[in-house]
Motif scaffolding. Structure first.
Motif, PDB file in Angstrom:
ATOM      1  N   THR A  48       0.830  -1.209   0.000  1.00  0.00           N
ATOM      2  CA  THR A  48       0.000   0.000   0.000  1.00  0.00           C
ATOM      3  C   THR A  48       0.860   1.254   0.000  1.00  0.00           C
ATOM      4  N   ILE A  49       1.887   1.283   0.826  1.00  0.00           N
ATOM      5  CA  ILE A  49       2.741   2.467   0.896  1.00  0.00           C
ATOM      6  C   ILE A  49       3.513   2.644  -0.409  1.00  0.00           C
ATOM      7  N   GLN A  50       4.010   1.540  -0.981  1.00  0.00           N
ATOM      8  CA  GLN A  50       4.701   1.650  -2.269  1.00  0.00           C
ATOM      9  C   GLN A  50       3.751   2.143  -3.353  1.00  0.00           C
ATOM     10  N   LYS A  51       2.515   1.679  -3.330  1.00  0.00           N
ATOM     11  CA  LYS A  51       1.519   2.111  -4.310  1.00  0.00           C
ATOM     12  C   LYS A  51       1.239   3.611  -4.170  1.00  0.00           C
ATOM     13  N   VAL A  52       1.074   4.070  -2.942  1.00  0.00           N
ATOM     14  CA  VAL A  52       0.823   5.502  -2.716  1.00  0.00           C
ATOM     15  C   VAL A  52       2.006   6.325  -3.202  1.00  0.00           C
TER      16      VAL A  52
END
Length: 130
Positions: A48-52
Motif C-alpha cells: 500500500t505504501i509503495q503504491k501511494v
C-alpha cells in the motif's frame, strides 16, 4: 475385577495422552497462524505504501529511498496513514520521531545532511516502532 480396573486405567491414560497431544498441536497451529497473519499484514502495508508513493509521485528522484520530506508528504495521504495504523503504528508518534528516523549525518566534507533510508530499511524501522 483387577483386569477391568487395568483396562479402564489404560483407556483413561490413552485418552489423557491424546488430549495433551491435541492441545500441543492446537497451540502450534495457532502460533503459525498468528505469524502468517502478521507476515501478510506487513506485506499488505508495504504494498500500500509503495503504491501511494508510486501513484502520487512522491519519489521524485526515483532512487527508491525515502527522505524526510517524502515521508512527511506520504503522511498527507489517508490511505498510507490507515495502512500504518492497521499494523499498530502510531502515526502521530512517527511525526514526533522524525529526528530519530531521519537523523542528520556529516558527509565527507563535514556538511550535515539528512539521512535517506531504503524502502526496506524504512519499513523495518517503522515496524520496530510499533
Amino acid at each position: 475385577l483387577f483386569a477391568f480396573v487395568f483396562y479402564v486405567f489404560v483407556l483413561l491414560g490413552g485418552v489423557t495422552v491424546m488430549n495433551m497431544l491435541i492441545g500441543v498441536l492446537c497451540e502450534v497451529v495457532q502460533g503459525v497462524a498468528v505469524t502468517e497473519r502478521e507476515i501478510l499484514t506487513v506485506a499488505s502495508v508495504k504494498a500500500t505504501i509503495q503504491k501511494v508513493m508510486r501513484e502520487s509521485g512522491l519519489d521524485k528522484d526515483s532512487d527508491g529511498k525515502i527522505s524526510r520530506e517524502e515521508f512527511s508528504q506520504l503522511l498527507d495521504f489517508p490511505e498510507a496513514c490507515n495502512a500504518l495504523s492497521d499494523v499498530g503504528v502510531d502515526v502521530l508518534s512517527l511525526v514526533d520521531n522524525l529526528d530519530f528516523i531521519f537523523p542528520e549525518e556529516e558527509d565527507e566534507d563535514g556538511v550535515l545532511q539528512v539521512r535517506e533510508l531504503s524502502f526496506g530499511d524504512f519499513m523495518e524501522l517503522v515496524l520496530m516502532l510499533r
